[in-house]
Design an enzyme around this catalytic site. Structure first.
Site, PDB file in Angstrom:
ATOM      1  N   MET A   1     -35.533 -21.349 -57.986  1.00  9.78           N
ATOM      2  CA  MET A   1     -34.340 -20.990 -57.270  1.00  9.78           C
ATOM      3  C   MET A   1     -34.578 -21.196 -55.779  1.00  9.78           C
ATOM      4  SD  MET A   1     -32.441 -17.273 -56.921  1.00  9.78           S
ATOM      5  CE  MET A   1     -33.874 -16.382 -56.408  1.00  9.78           C
ATOM      6  N   PRO A   2     -34.121 -22.315 -55.232  1.00  8.67           N
ATOM      7  CA  PRO A   2     -34.280 -22.532 -53.788  1.00  8.67           C
ATOM      8  C   PRO A   2     -33.401 -21.577 -52.982  1.00  8.67           C
ATOM      9  CG  PRO A   2     -33.829 -24.600 -54.917  1.00  8.67           C
ATOM     10  CD  PRO A   2     -33.610 -23.503 -55.910  1.00  8.67           C
ATOM     11  N   TYR A   3     -33.962 -21.123 -51.889  1.00  5.55           N
ATOM     12  CA  TYR A   3     -33.241 -20.290 -50.932  1.00  5.55           C
ATOM     13  C   TYR A   3     -33.449 -20.926 -49.569  1.00  5.55           C
ATOM     14  CZ  TYR A   3     -32.505 -16.509 -47.593  1.00  5.55           C
ATOM     15  OH  TYR A   3     -32.104 -15.764 -46.520  1.00  5.55           O
TER      16      TYR A   3
END
Length: 68
Positions: A1-3
């Site tokens: 999950m990229p942030y």
């Protein structure tokens, strides 16, 4: 999950411009890293120019010197 956290000075950036930033960053993460858009989170923080400093001074003072 990229942030991804994008911080910009608060200078009248429109909702359309912010949507473009979110879209293009999401597309880049998908294209380059194969990340799913539905798992990608982009947060845009707008900071008042008087709360942002660089080159040894506040952004407001720097801009005055530059004539902006």
């Amino acid at each position: 999950m990229p942030y991804v956290n994008v911080r910009i000075t608060k200078d009248g950036v429109t909702a359309e411009q912010k949507a473009q930033i979110v879209s293009e960053i999401t597309q880049t993460l998908q294209r380059v890293l194969g990340k799913k858009p539905e798992h990608t989170h982009i947060v845009i923080d707008e900071v008042e120019p008087e709360n942002w400093g660089f080159a040894g001074m506040l952004t407001t003072e720097f801009r005055k010197q530059q004539g902006d």
